[in-house]
Motif scaffolding. Structure first.
Motif, PDB file in Angstrom:
ATOM      1  N   SER A  83       0.732  -1.194  -0.045  1.00 54.26           N
ATOM      2  CA  SER A  83       0.054  -0.200  -0.072  1.00 54.26           C
ATOM      3  C   SER A  83       0.905   1.184   0.201  1.00 54.26           C
ATOM      4  O   SER A  83       0.392   2.118  -0.653  1.00 54.26           O
ATOM      5  N   ALA A  84       1.986   1.140   0.624  1.00 53.57           N
ATOM      6  CA  ALA A  84       2.949   2.506   0.852  1.00 53.57           C
ATOM      7  C   ALA A  84       3.464   2.619  -0.585  1.00 53.57           C
ATOM      8  O   ALA A  84       3.619   3.638  -0.997  1.00 53.57           O
ATOM      9  N   GLU A  85       3.687   1.478  -1.181  1.00 53.78           N
ATOM     10  CA  GLU A  85       4.460   1.606  -2.651  1.00 53.78           C
ATOM     11  C   GLU A  85       3.556   2.323  -3.638  1.00 53.78           C
ATOM     12  O   GLU A  85       3.706   3.304  -4.254  1.00 53.78           O
ATOM     13  N   ASN A  86       2.097   1.896  -3.403  1.00 52.90           N
ATOM     14  CA  ASN A  86       1.067   2.393  -4.402  1.00 52.90           C
ATOM     15  C   ASN A  86       1.019   3.982  -4.018  1.00 52.90           C
ATOM     16  O   ASN A  86       0.929   4.966  -5.043  1.00 52.90           O
ATOM     17  N   SER A  87       0.962   4.264  -2.762  1.00 57.17           N
ATOM     18  CA  SER A  87       0.640   5.623  -2.657  1.00 57.17           C
ATOM     19  C   SER A  87       1.707   6.421  -2.928  1.00 57.17           C
ATOM     20  O   SER A  87       1.491   7.675  -3.443  1.00 57.17           O
ATOM     21  N   LEU A  88       3.162   6.073  -2.696  1.00 64.69           N
ATOM     22  CA  LEU A  88       4.167   6.770  -3.140  1.00 64.69           C
ATOM     23  C   LEU A  88       4.062   7.060  -4.639  1.00 64.69           C
ATOM     24  O   LEU A  88       4.596   8.354  -5.050  1.00 64.69           O
ATOM     25  N   VAL A  89       3.931   6.090  -5.511  1.00 64.68           N
ATOM     26  CA  VAL A  89       4.001   6.353  -6.761  1.00 64.68           C
ATOM     27  C   VAL A  89       2.803   7.385  -7.300  1.00 64.68           C
ATOM     28  O   VAL A  89       3.065   8.434  -7.976  1.00 64.68           O
ATOM     29  N   ALA A  90       1.752   7.074  -6.535  1.00 61.38           N
ATOM     30  CA  ALA A  90       0.575   8.075  -7.004  1.00 61.38           C
ATOM     31  C   ALA A  90       1.015   9.582  -6.421  1.00 61.38           C
ATOM     32  O   ALA A  90       0.874  10.697  -7.104  1.00 61.38           O
ATOM     33  N   LEU A  91       1.615   9.565  -5.076  1.00 58.07           N
ATOM     34  CA  LEU A  91       2.064  11.094  -4.729  1.00 58.07           C
ATOM     35  C   LEU A  91       3.111  11.754  -5.622  1.00 58.07           C
ATOM     36  O   LEU A  91       3.019  12.908  -5.924  1.00 58.07           O
ATOM     37  N   CYS A  92       4.142  10.980  -5.897  1.00 53.97           N
ATOM     38  CA  CYS A  92       5.024  11.670  -6.951  1.00 53.97           C
ATOM     39  C   CYS A  92       4.572  11.872  -8.198  1.00 53.97           C
ATOM     40  O   CYS A  92       4.809  12.874  -8.671  1.00 53.97           O
ATOM     41  N   GLN A  93       3.589  11.342  -8.701  1.00 52.80           N
ATOM     42  CA  GLN A  93       2.803  11.846  -9.982  1.00 52.80           C
ATOM     43  C   GLN A  93       2.067  12.930  -9.895  1.00 52.80           C
ATOM     44  O   GLN A  93       2.351  13.827 -10.710  1.00 52.80           O
ATOM     45  N   ARG A  94       1.475  13.169  -8.585  1.00 51.24           N
ATOM     46  CA  ARG A  94       0.863  14.473  -8.185  1.00 51.24           C
ATOM     47  C   ARG A  94       1.778  15.500  -7.990  1.00 51.24           C
ATOM     48  O   ARG A  94       1.513  16.656  -8.449  1.00 51.24           O
ATOM     49  N   MET A  95       2.969  15.023  -7.718  1.00 51.16           N
ATOM     50  CA  MET A  95       4.234  16.329  -7.408  1.00 51.16           C
ATOM     51  C   MET A  95       4.662  16.669  -8.915  1.00 51.16           C
ATOM     52  O   MET A  95       5.607  17.278  -8.701  1.00 51.16           O
ATOM     53  N   GLY A  96       4.470  15.927 -10.059  1.00 53.69           N
ATOM     54  CA  GLY A  96       4.686  16.416 -11.373  1.00 53.69           C
ATOM     55  C   GLY A  96       6.007  15.829 -11.556  1.00 53.69           C
ATOM     56  O   GLY A  96       6.701  16.263 -12.573  1.00 53.69           O
ATOM     57  N   LEU A  97       6.525  14.644 -11.127  1.00 53.95           N
ATOM     58  CA  LEU A  97       7.866  14.117 -11.200  1.00 53.95           C
ATOM     59  C   LEU A  97       7.916  12.988 -12.119  1.00 53.95           C
ATOM     60  O   LEU A  97       8.920  12.620 -12.469  1.00 53.95           O
ATOM     61  N   GLY A  98       7.116  12.573 -12.719  1.00 52.83           N
ATOM     62  CA  GLY A  98       6.794  11.651 -13.901  1.00 52.83           C
ATOM     63  C   GLY A  98       7.199  10.382 -13.417  1.00 52.83           C
ATOM     64  O   GLY A  98       7.060   9.783 -12.457  1.00 52.83           O
ATOM     65  N   ARG A  99       8.029   9.645 -14.583  1.00 56.10           N
ATOM     66  CA  ARG A  99       8.380   8.251 -14.310  1.00 56.10           C
ATOM     67  C   ARG A  99       9.770   8.249 -13.452  1.00 56.10           C
ATOM     68  O   ARG A  99      10.579   8.971 -13.598  1.00 56.10           O
ATOM     69  N   PRO A 100       9.902   7.209 -12.360  1.00 53.58           N
ATOM     70  CA  PRO A 100      11.261   7.232 -11.638  1.00 53.58           C
ATOM     71  C   PRO A 100      12.333   6.741 -12.644  1.00 53.58           C
ATOM     72  O   PRO A 100      11.932   5.910 -13.670  1.00 53.58           O
ATOM     73  N   LEU A 101      13.406   7.121 -12.268  1.00 54.77           N
ATOM     74  CA  LEU A 101      14.599   6.598 -12.873  1.00 54.77           C
ATOM     75  C   LEU A 101      14.672   5.081 -12.496  1.00 54.77           C
ATOM     76  O   LEU A 101      14.754   4.744 -11.321  1.00 54.77           O
ATOM     77  N   ARG A 102      15.215   4.191 -13.582  1.00 55.78           N
ATOM     78  CA  ARG A 102      15.303   2.906 -13.084  1.00 55.78           C
ATOM     79  C   ARG A 102      16.544   2.645 -12.817  1.00 55.78           C
ATOM     80  O   ARG A 102      17.604   3.441 -12.996  1.00 55.78           O
ATOM     81  N   ASN A 103      16.977   1.753 -11.997  1.00 57.54           N
ATOM     82  CA  ASN A 103      18.312   0.953 -11.514  1.00 57.54           C
ATOM     83  C   ASN A 103      18.159  -0.446 -11.238  1.00 57.54           C
ATOM     84  O   ASN A 103      17.087  -0.878 -10.971  1.00 57.54           O
ATOM     85  N   PRO A 104      19.368  -0.977 -11.246  1.00 54.51           N
ATOM     86  CA  PRO A 104      19.166  -2.548 -11.091  1.00 54.51           C
ATOM     87  C   PRO A 104      18.531  -3.114  -9.700  1.00 54.51           C
ATOM     88  O   PRO A 104      18.020  -4.174  -9.702  1.00 54.51           O
ATOM     89  N   ALA A 105      18.598  -2.265  -8.769  1.00 50.90           N
ATOM     90  CA  ALA A 105      17.995  -2.732  -7.468  1.00 50.90           C
ATOM     91  C   ALA A 105      16.435  -2.319  -7.489  1.00 50.90           C
ATOM     92  O   ALA A 105      15.837  -2.674  -6.470  1.00 50.90           O
ATOM     93  N   ALA A 106      15.918  -1.667  -8.327  1.00 51.16           N
ATOM     94  CA  ALA A 106      14.455  -1.100  -8.432  1.00 51.16           C
ATOM     95  C   ALA A 106      13.414  -2.169  -9.100  1.00 51.16           C
ATOM     96  O   ALA A 106      13.851  -3.050  -9.813  1.00 51.16           O
ATOM     97  N   LYS A 107      12.456  -2.089  -8.445  1.00 52.07           N
ATOM     98  CA  LYS A 107      11.337  -3.048  -9.099  1.00 52.07           C
ATOM     99  C   LYS A 107      10.702  -2.240 -10.426  1.00 52.07           C
ATOM    100  O   LYS A 107      11.344  -1.374 -10.822  1.00 52.07           O
ATOM    101  N   ASP A 108       9.907  -2.882 -11.125  1.00 55.05           N
ATOM    102  CA  ASP A 108       9.262  -2.366 -12.239  1.00 55.05           C
ATOM    103  C   ASP A 108       8.668  -0.743 -12.105  1.00 55.05           C
ATOM    104  O   ASP A 108       8.674   0.032 -13.082  1.00 55.05           O
TER     105      ASP A 108
END
Length: 318
Positions: A83-108
């Protein structure tokens, strides 16, 4: 790329700003700076759908301080990791930050789990236990992505606490633009030295067990062509960096080290509690060593997202 010892001809900027422009920029930056207090934590009533006012309040605090602390509604322990992951993704979209940068340790979805990973008996490119962030050891001062090529600059990131440690794990934070002001006010010569395009060299991490990262050379301070802001690359991880061996560079780094060791304003200190997060324009930060609670699934866990966009001001509603 030149061979070791070969003379290199590079264009050295005189400064990031001429004196009149710097004076105006400095005064504006200091005028809006207001160190955050405990009363300034931004509460988010529904982190998956923050209000316009909450988004504007978060953005305004980041613009003033370089970072902000927020609190998910309900306090600690009321959200699952998913739930925290989903909230964070939604929050960052509302902040206008777009897609997260990928790195080898990150999820999809771009979320990385920052937690203690016990040392592995075998080494591989995906072995996170090789890296200090995935240990309980002290994590020295740095900006995220100081090793990234120019096309993959990290301009902002979020750290969200799902579980805190039994003890330790405090972060200290310093906005990169404030560091530039402090150094330039102390000595324009030293600030200019850290604008040299070969101030720092980050060795590559290639080979069978490496991340594939190539050698990077660049300045500590530069003007970001995308935003016009001062962009800062810095690390005190001694095994990960080679500094340009001239007297001004070494004097400047020694001055910065003394400032960071002093821990006085404008350096801020926070220990994130469950449900709290840090969002910033890639400020310098460090972490104290920590001790985990015993038991599987009880250790310190932070979620991290990194972005190529800077957090910019938004209009506050009335």
């Amino acid at each position: 790329m030149s061979q070791a010892g070969e003379a290199r001809c590079v264009e050295v900027p005189e400064t990031l700003f001429d004196e009149p422009t710097y004076a105006k920029w400095r005064d504006d930056r200091l005028r809006r700076a207001a160190p955050q207090s405990i009363d300034d934590i931004v509460p988010l009533s529904d982190p998956s759908a923050p209000t316009d006012h909450e988004v504007a309040q978060l953005s305004d605090t980041v613009v003033r301080n370089g970072f902000a602390i927020y609190q998910f509604a309900g306090g600690s322990g009321n959200q699952s990791e998913c739930s925290a992951e989903n909230s964070l993704v939604a929050l960052c979209q509302r902040m206008g930050l777009g897609r997260p940068l990928r790195n080898p340790a990150a999820k999809d979805n771009g979320v990385s789990r920052i937690e203690y990973v016990p040392k592995s008996t075998t080494r591989s490119a995906g072995d996170r236990s090789r890296y200090i962030p995935y240990s309980p050891e002290r994590l020295n001062w740095h900006t995220d992505g100081y090793y990234n090529e120019a096309q993959r600059k990290i301009r902002s990131f979020v750290l969200h606490c799902v579980r805190d440690a039994e003890s330790g794990g405090a972060n200290r934070i310093l906005d990169g633009e404030m560091l530039y002001i402090l150094l330039r006010d102390h000595s324009p010569r030293l600030a200019r030295a850290l604008c040299h395009p070969e101030t720092l060299t980050i060795p590559g991490d290639q080979g069978d067990n490496g991340s594939g990262r190539r050698t990077f050379r660049g300045p500590v301070f530069s003007r970001d062509p995308l935003t016009g802001h001062v962009y800062t690359r810095y690390t005190r991880r001694k095994h990960n960096i080679r500094w340009r061996q001239d007297s001004s560079t070494l004097e400047a780094i020694a001055w910065i080290n003394a400032l960071l060791d002093g821990g006085e304003e404008p350096i801020q200190r926070w220990t994130l509690a469950p449900g709290q997060g840090l969002i910033c324009n890639n400020s310098l930060h460090c972490r104290s060593a920590f001790m985990d609670r015993p038991g599987r699934g009880s250790g310190r866990l932070l979620l991290r997202l990194r972005f190529g966009q800077r957090i910019l001001p938004r209009p506050m509603d009335s």
